[in-house]
Write a protein that holds these residues in place. Structure first.
Motif, mmCIF file in Angstrom:
data_model
loop_
_atom_site.group_PDB
_atom_site.id
_atom_site.type_symbol
_atom_site.label_atom_id
_atom_site.label_comp_id
_atom_site.label_asym_id
_atom_site.label_seq_id
_atom_site.Cartn_x
_atom_site.Cartn_y
_atom_site.Cartn_z
ATOM 1 N N UNK A 160 0.860 -1.190 0.000
ATOM 2 C CA UNK A 160 0.000 0.000 0.000
ATOM 3 C C UNK A 160 0.892 1.233 0.000
ATOM 4 N N UNK A 161 1.068 1.862 -1.161
ATOM 5 C CA UNK A 161 1.936 3.044 -1.178
ATOM 6 C C UNK A 161 1.320 4.213 -0.416
ATOM 7 N N UNK A 162 2.166 5.084 0.020
ATOM 8 C CA UNK A 162 1.766 6.214 0.878
ATOM 9 C C UNK A 162 0.718 7.101 0.200
ATOM 10 N N UNK A 163 0.795 7.222 -1.129
ATOM 11 C CA UNK A 163 -0.098 8.169 -1.822
ATOM 12 C C UNK A 163 -1.490 7.595 -2.058
ATOM 13 N N UNK A 164 -1.614 6.275 -1.962
ATOM 14 C CA UNK A 164 -2.871 5.645 -2.385
ATOM 15 C C UNK A 164 -3.905 5.712 -1.265
ATOM 16 N N UNK A 165 -5.061 6.284 -1.527
ATOM 17 C CA UNK A 165 -6.075 6.345 -0.473
ATOM 18 C C UNK A 165 -7.510 6.329 -1.000
ATOM 19 N N UNK A 167 -5.010 -6.094 8.446
ATOM 20 C CA UNK A 167 -4.470 -5.158 7.475
ATOM 21 C C UNK A 167 -5.590 -4.706 6.518
ATOM 22 N N UNK A 198 -7.910 -2.195 8.099
ATOM 23 C CA UNK A 198 -7.316 -0.857 8.139
ATOM 24 C C UNK A 198 -7.392 -0.189 6.761
ATOM 25 N N UNK A 218 -10.881 1.004 5.978
ATOM 26 C CA UNK A 218 -11.196 2.296 6.605
ATOM 27 C C UNK A 218 -10.586 3.446 5.807
ATOM 28 N N UNK A 219 -9.349 3.260 5.401
ATOM 29 C CA UNK A 219 -8.675 4.306 4.627
ATOM 30 C C UNK A 219 -9.470 4.658 3.371
ATOM 31 N N UNK A 220 -10.029 3.630 2.726
ATOM 32 C CA UNK A 220 -10.651 3.821 1.414
ATOM 33 C C UNK A 220 -12.088 4.338 1.467
#
Lengths: 255, 398
Positions: free
Chosen positions: A60-65, A169, A172, A175-177
């Motif tokens: 999961x790259x930092x930019x992907x949300x 994982x 989590x 939730x981010x998405x």
């Protein structure tokens, strides 16, 4: 499962079977090759099933949300695999990803199967379309997820380390998405008119997350979609009633 | 040593605890009687001002959708206190900036309070407890990253004085930032950050901000302070960590007799024992690492609970180092023991009111601390000494 690199994502990818290609996009529970619908679908089709970024072992790259970010990763996957046209099956948030892909490259999607899909807002502002699974005890969530929780709920005390890691994982990443707006994009419903291929929207009869009203309203946003209900199943009919799920899907794809 | 009177402005008039699933997030506000609430605000403000009269500083914080702390817009209370108080430092600990949509607005609020108070603001920033997530509709994932980006932006907004600047970060975007007023204190008010993780404390130390930790007892506090000192030194700030950079918050009640102290301490425990929160509010996804959730799933004790089970009694809480209570001599001895164990701190945050600790008893506790304990603490632990000097600490303890 093998790993391929797309942009800066290390993507876990399963492929099995031969025939016309089918992209399977899992829901928040993730994908494993042992899931019971994999064999029947692979018997007729080339099944391509990635783990979404942040799920399974995919990075999961930092930019992907966002769900839309994942849709773009999969557009590149289609190019890399040289898939000019294919069928897509998307479950829950996987349905949302499938819908985003289909609005961007409608000509590449031959047939679309949406299983308990989320992604649009169809009801009134003062009521969530999809219940807030993060604001209730897990036992209540299980009742919404499954027709028969006693049979379906995994035992986290005995679950293998790897599966348990993937579960938390995935939770989590989910939730981010989907946190805000809750389980939908405000734009998607205004873009679905582009998806003119035959589409099958299905849900388990006991699905407590995706209601029949929601499914019908969602399907009505596409010009060529119909709905179907699978008895004795909740939000994951592909896991709870795999035979009925597989035969319904195979019939639809063969038509 | 500098001491702060901290009140959560709780609303204690609740139905029986077994009649509701959670005191936070979902407790219906029909239970809140605005007339009683207004009287409570009057009373709590009076207590802050009495603390000021006794030479103790003022501290407040912010929570949302909860009876435990009816101060959901702490800058408003801070603004009132800025005008009602005359000399006390005013610590807000703090602004939940990972949950606020506009860091620049927070910079404006704090600058305004700093001017209103003629430079008495101490500006604190917190990641926020997990049950703040739903009230703020704030994504629990990547909070830490948002927190630090917001804080950097706020500091820049405070310290930039030459017209508009722009900020295009990972989470926050502003084309034209040029706050009015600017801060009274230059370059900006002292910055506090609370954290209970060692990784967080190391980061706070690297920035040189004041580190506060709440109810973390003996060993956890030591780990946090050690991490702060490590971060401080590794950032090249020098070997000596000024003691005023470290703060500890405990439940504190001083009585003139043991019986009175015990009675007050029992009432303070409301803060711990009323905190009924179900797991889905106390452990939202992404708030704690995957590894910690795995321990939980394997049957570990609730590692995400704010309080250990033994902290629910006065003796247990004193033993755990989360409460200092008793006569002045007893409290002084308890604080000294804790102070030496953790390597020393220069700020003590007094959770001096909770639940049904009535006004007279609260004032008694404030006065007993201020008159009988505080002078000795100031003498024993002057603000000029460094923190974490083990040998010095041992000598002083001996």
């Amino acid at each position: 499962m093998k790993t391929i690199k797309i942009a800066d994502v290390e993507l876990e990818l399963h492929e099995s079977g031969q025939g016309s290609p089918v992209l399977f996009l899992h829901g928040a529970g993730g994908f494993t090759p042992q899931q019971p619908f994999v064999a029947p679908l692979s018997a007729k089709h080339r099944l391509i099933a990635p783990s979404h970024p942040g799920f399974g072992k995919s990075s999961l790259p930092e930019w992907l949300d966002s769900i839309d970010d994942i849709a773009h990763i999969y557009l590149e996957l289609l190019s890399m695999l040289d898939l000019k046209q294919l069928d897509i099956i998307g479950c829950s948030i996987g349905g949302w990803i499938a819908a985003e892909i289909a609005t961007k490259v409608p000509e590449r999607v031959r047939r679309l199967v949406m299983v308990g899909p989320v992604g649009v807002k169809t009801g009134s502002a003062d009521k969530l379309d999809i219940p807030d699974i993060f604001a209730m005890p897990q036992t209540d969530v299980d009742k919404l997820l499954y027709h028969d929780p006693a049979r379906m709920v995994p035992d986290t005390k005995t679950m293998p380390e790897e599966a348990l890691t993937a579960m938390f994982r995935g939770r989590e990443t989910l939730a981010l998405l989907v946190w805000e707006p809750w389980m939908h994009s405000t734009k998607l419903k205004h873009r679905l008119y582009r998806v003119k291929c035959p589409a099958l929207f299905m849900r388990g009869a006991s699905d407590g997350l995706v209601s029949e009203r929601y499914l019908k309203a969602y399907a009505a946003l596409l010009p060529n979609a119909r709905t179907h209900t699978i008895p004795a199943a909740g939000h994951v009919p592909h896991l709870e009633q795999p035979e009925a799920f597989a035969s319904t899907v195979l019939n639809f794809l063969a038509a | 040593m500098r001491a702060w009177h901290f009140s959560e402005t709780a609303y204690p008039y609740l139905p029986p605890q077994d009649s509701y699933p959670s005191i936070r997030v979902s407790l219906p506000n029909r239970i809140y009687d605005p007339a009683k609430g207004a009287a409570l605000y009057d009373r709590y403000i009076d207590e802050w001002l009495i603390a000021e009269d006794e030479g103790v500083e003022i501290m407040l914080n912010e929570h949302h959708q909860t009876a435990t702390c009816v101060d959901p817009a702490a800058p408003l209370m801070l603004a009132a206190l800025a005008r009602l108080s005359k000399k006390a430092r005013l610590l807000i600990l703090g602004n939940p900036i990972a949950n606020r949509r506009q860091p620049v607005r927070v910079a404006e609020e704090m600058a305004m309070v700093d001017v209103l108070s003629h430079g008495r603001l101490e500006a604190g920033f917190v990641r926020g407890v997990p049950y703040e997530i739903l009230p703020a509709n704030s994504n629990p994932v990547r909070m830490n990253e948002r927190h630090w980006e917001a804080l950097d932006l706020i500091v820049k907004a405070w310290t930039h004085h030459d017209g508009p600047f722009s900020f295009e970060g990972r989470f926050f975007h502003h084309r034209s930032i040029n706050i009015w007023p600017r801060c009274y204190q230059q370059p900006h008010p002292p910055i506090w950050v609370s954290t209970t993780s060692t990784g967080g404390a190391q980061q706070v130390g690297a920035h040189g901000y004041i580190q506060a930790t709440f109810l973390t007892g003996f060993d956890t506090t030591k780990r946090i302070f050690d991490a702060y000192r490590k971060g401080w030194r590794e950032a090249g700030r020098g070997n000596d960590v000024p003691i005023d950079r470290l703060a500890y918050a405990a439940l504190i009640y001083v009585g003139d007799t043991e019986a009175k102290a015990r009675a007050g301490a029992e009432k303070l425990l409301w803060y711990v024992n009323s905190n009924k929160v179900p797991l889905h509010f106390s452990n939202p996804p992404g708030y704690v690492p995957v590894a910690m959730n795995m321990q939980l799933a394997r049957g570990a004790h609730n590692v995400v609970s704010a309080f250990g089970t033994k902290q629910g009694t006065v003796d247990g809480a004193i033993e755990a180092g989360t409460m200092f209570a008793g006569t002045p001599d007893q409290v002084l001895a308890q604080i000294k023991k804790h102070w030496h164990h953790v390597g020393g701190y220069g700020q003590i945050l007094i959770m001096g009111q909770a639940g049904f600790l009535e006004h007279d008893d609260t004032v008694h506790g404030i006065r007993m601390f201020a008159r009988e304990v505080y002078p000795q603490l100031k003498e024993l632990f002057p603000g000029t000494m460094p923190s974490g000097v083990t040998e010095t600490s041992k000598a002083a303890a001996g």
